[in-house]
Design an enzyme around this catalytic site. Sequence first.
Site: not given
Length: 301
Positions: A25, A86, A106, A138, A140-142, A159
């Site tokens: 990435e 980003k 990611v 909230d 993440s789209a990951d 994380k």
Amino acid sequence: MTAPLTFSAEVANAKANGLPIVALESTIITHGMPFPQNLETARLVEKNVRDAGAVPATIALMDGQIHIGLEGDALERLAQTKDAKKISRADIAACLSMGWTGATTVAATMICAQLAGIHVFATGGIGGVHRGAELDFDISADLQELAQTAVTVVGAGAKAILDLPKTLEVLETLGVPVIGYGTDDLPAFWSRSAGLPAPLRMDTAAEIAAAHVMRGKLGLSGGQLVANPIPVADEIPSDQINPIIEAALADAKGISAKEVTPFLLRRIFDLTEGRSLTANISLVLNNARLAAAIAREIGAN
């Protein structure tokens, strides 16, 4: 229609000759650390992939093209770009059509890797469910990307600033295999254990590669998350890092969306007097080496 892909000479040669390739990435370059340390780290990660027998393909969006592998001048240019966006799934098309410079998260790296025919991607750690997500949603789209894009992702877990139990629960709901590499405990980025069991355990790159290939034979959508613990020498144990994370979260009130993670990582860097960044670099290099081994094994299947 074909995607606007531009391959570096090294990656083009690897594709032409069937050599193993590892996607990398670019947000770690633009949003992870200042210049020139970001450039030095990016080159070091690429070197670790090469030394482990694969070809690195750092991915970024520049000049309306998806760059699969960055030549030396392009990598340095990206490292000095102060306004790189980003990029995730939601804005990848807009970034390309507008000609913006974009660093891939990611999720975006997985999309680009699949377009380029790359099966393995090394990162630091994935995004996931943020603390308090039951109130602000909230997430993440990951996580959704792992459920739909067939790339094996090697990271040191999610994380540690996230709600790790909820992240693991969402991955399970989405049907994403979470594989502890040589461990029964889920790693927590800077720490070797999150205090949660890893749903699956595999002890060799060959086992992970075989599972990736079998998913393709079965027609299963989505990828795999390989949770690779940080090397012991550079670990920050959870009892040391958790109070620091809590302090950083308290300082992050009022910050939202894509700015949350970069703020927290910067704040934790300050509170650990740089130790978190040393650990971060160590785990990224460790993941790059394992990803290269997996890529070699996939090529052998």
